[in-house]
Design a protein around this motif. Sequence first.
Motif, PDB file in Angstrom:
ATOM      1  N   VAL A  58       0.866  -1.181   0.000  1.00  0.00           N
ATOM      2  CA  VAL A  58       0.000   0.000   0.000  1.00  0.00           C
ATOM      3  C   VAL A  58       0.903   1.231   0.000  1.00  0.00           C
ATOM      4  O   VAL A  58       2.034   1.167   0.486  1.00  0.00           O
ATOM      5  CB  VAL A  58      -0.950   0.032   1.230  1.00  0.00           C
ATOM      6  N   PRO A  59       0.429   2.351  -0.535  1.00  0.00           N
ATOM      7  CA  PRO A  59       1.273   3.545  -0.524  1.00  0.00           C
ATOM      8  C   PRO A  59       1.453   4.067   0.898  1.00  0.00           C
ATOM      9  O   PRO A  59       0.589   3.876   1.752  1.00  0.00           O
ATOM     10  CB  PRO A  59       0.491   4.542  -1.385  1.00  0.00           C
ATOM     11  N   LYS A  60       2.555   4.728   1.146  1.00  0.00           N
ATOM     12  CA  LYS A  60       2.800   5.314   2.466  1.00  0.00           C
ATOM     13  C   LYS A  60       1.972   6.576   2.670  1.00  0.00           C
ATOM     14  O   LYS A  60       1.618   6.916   3.793  1.00  0.00           O
ATOM     15  CB  LYS A  60       4.284   5.616   2.651  1.00  0.00           C
ATOM     16  N   THR A  61       1.658   7.259   1.559  1.00  0.00           N
ATOM     17  CA  THR A  61       0.862   8.485   1.641  1.00  0.00           C
ATOM     18  C   THR A  61      -0.202   8.474   0.547  1.00  0.00           C
ATOM     19  O   THR A  61      -0.048   7.803  -0.481  1.00  0.00           O
ATOM     20  CB  THR A  61       1.730   9.751   1.464  1.00  0.00           C
ATOM     21  N   ALA A  62      -1.277   9.236   0.791  1.00  0.00           N
ATOM     22  CA  ALA A  62      -2.350   9.381  -0.192  1.00  0.00           C
ATOM     23  C   ALA A  62      -3.064  10.694   0.083  1.00  0.00           C
ATOM     24  O   ALA A  62      -2.873  11.308   1.144  1.00  0.00           O
ATOM     25  CB  ALA A  62      -3.319   8.211  -0.095  1.00  0.00           C
ATOM     26  N   GLU A  63      -3.887  11.113  -0.851  1.00  0.00           N
ATOM     27  CA  GLU A  63      -4.673  12.324  -0.686  1.00  0.00           C
ATOM     28  C   GLU A  63      -6.128  11.947  -0.406  1.00  0.00           C
ATOM     29  O   GLU A  63      -6.591  10.886  -0.827  1.00  0.00           O
ATOM     30  CB  GLU A  63      -4.585  13.199  -1.934  1.00  0.00           C
ATOM     31  N   VAL A  64      -6.835  12.822   0.274  1.00  0.00           N
ATOM     32  CA  VAL A  64      -8.250  12.603   0.561  1.00  0.00           C
ATOM     33  C   VAL A  64      -8.998  12.463  -0.771  1.00  0.00           C
ATOM     34  O   VAL A  64      -8.797  13.251  -1.694  1.00  0.00           O
ATOM     35  CB  VAL A  64      -8.837  13.776   1.384  1.00  0.00           C
ATOM     36  N   GLY A  65      -9.833  11.433  -0.887  1.00  0.00           N
ATOM     37  CA  GLY A  65     -10.631  11.207  -2.086  1.00  0.00           C
ATOM     38  C   GLY A  65      -9.902  10.496  -3.211  1.00  0.00           C
ATOM     39  O   GLY A  65     -10.503  10.125  -4.213  1.00  0.00           O
ATOM     40  N   GLU A  66      -8.611  10.276  -3.074  1.00  0.00           N
ATOM     41  CA  GLU A  66      -7.815   9.606  -4.105  1.00  0.00           C
ATOM     42  C   GLU A  66      -8.078   8.100  -4.049  1.00  0.00           C
ATOM     43  O   GLU A  66      -8.133   7.504  -2.980  1.00  0.00           O
ATOM     44  CB  GLU A  66      -6.324   9.886  -3.840  1.00  0.00           C
ATOM     45  N   SER A  67      -8.228   7.473  -5.220  1.00  0.00           N
ATOM     46  CA  SER A  67      -8.392   6.023  -5.287  1.00  0.00           C
ATOM     47  C   SER A  67      -7.025   5.372  -5.066  1.00  0.00           C
ATOM     48  O   SER A  67      -6.050   5.729  -5.730  1.00  0.00           O
ATOM     49  CB  SER A  67      -8.948   5.623  -6.651  1.00  0.00           C
ATOM     50  N   VAL A  68      -6.976   4.452  -4.116  1.00  0.00           N
ATOM     51  CA  VAL A  68      -5.711   3.820  -3.731  1.00  0.00           C
ATOM     52  C   VAL A  68      -5.833   2.307  -3.904  1.00  0.00           C
ATOM     53  O   VAL A  68      -6.823   1.705  -3.488  1.00  0.00           O
ATOM     54  CB  VAL A  68      -5.369   4.148  -2.255  1.00  0.00           C
ATOM     55  N   GLU A  69      -4.805   1.708  -4.538  1.00  0.00           N
ATOM     56  CA  GLU A  69      -4.801   0.263  -4.701  1.00  0.00           C
ATOM     57  C   GLU A  69      -4.205  -0.402  -3.457  1.00  0.00           C
ATOM     58  O   GLU A  69      -3.156  -0.005  -2.958  1.00  0.00           O
ATOM     59  CB  GLU A  69      -3.986  -0.160  -5.926  1.00  0.00           C
ATOM     60  N   LEU A  70      -4.905  -1.425  -2.973  1.00  0.00           N
ATOM     61  CA  LEU A  70      -4.415  -2.279  -1.900  1.00  0.00           C
ATOM     62  C   LEU A  70      -4.027  -3.595  -2.560  1.00  0.00           C
ATOM     63  O   LEU A  70      -4.819  -4.172  -3.321  1.00  0.00           O
ATOM     64  CB  LEU A  70      -5.516  -2.526  -0.863  1.00  0.00           C
ATOM     65  N   LYS A  71      -2.818  -4.071  -2.301  1.00  0.00           N
ATOM     66  CA  LYS A  71      -2.329  -5.262  -2.988  1.00  0.00           C
ATOM     67  C   LYS A  71      -1.663  -6.202  -1.990  1.00  0.00           C
ATOM     68  O   LYS A  71      -0.872  -5.763  -1.151  1.00  0.00           O
ATOM     69  CB  LYS A  71      -1.325  -4.851  -4.068  1.00  0.00           C
TER      70      LYS A  71
END
Length: 147
Positions: free
Chosen positions: A39-52
């Motif tokens: 998973v990414p260490k950082t993300a933005e609010v509302g951003e689609s994030v891939e969990l792998k």
Amino acid sequence: MYKKWLSIVMMLGIVMFAAACGASDDTDELTPLEVDLQVPKTAEVGESVELKAVVTFGDKKVDDADDVEFEVWVDGEKEDPNNMDDSDASEMIKPNNDGDGVYTAETTFDKDAVYVVQVHVTAEGLHTMPLQKVTVGDGASEDEEEK
């Protein structure tokens, strides 16, 4: 008397031979169920994030796991990370099985906070639950910063 001693020596020899046949220099090592949670260490609010999650058992990629599920919650809002029954504090996400031991899902985070992503994997008669944190936005909501 000679026959008696010969019989005893023969019996001891047979017992020792049988015991040696049962012994093995090879020690059976337990094969671990391993999950590489990505998973990414950082993300933005509302951003689609891939969990792998990449699931392996020894050298074998596990594409037929009994159960795989991602769990996401705001850090500090779930009392016990090992308690899956605390469903009010977390979201459970069923992944897609992409084959070759790879399981993926997508999520979005709705506020600035540090989130915990944990994947629950059951395969090969074993269960493992690695977790990682994702900092979203500034990492803390305005309410938390005021405290």
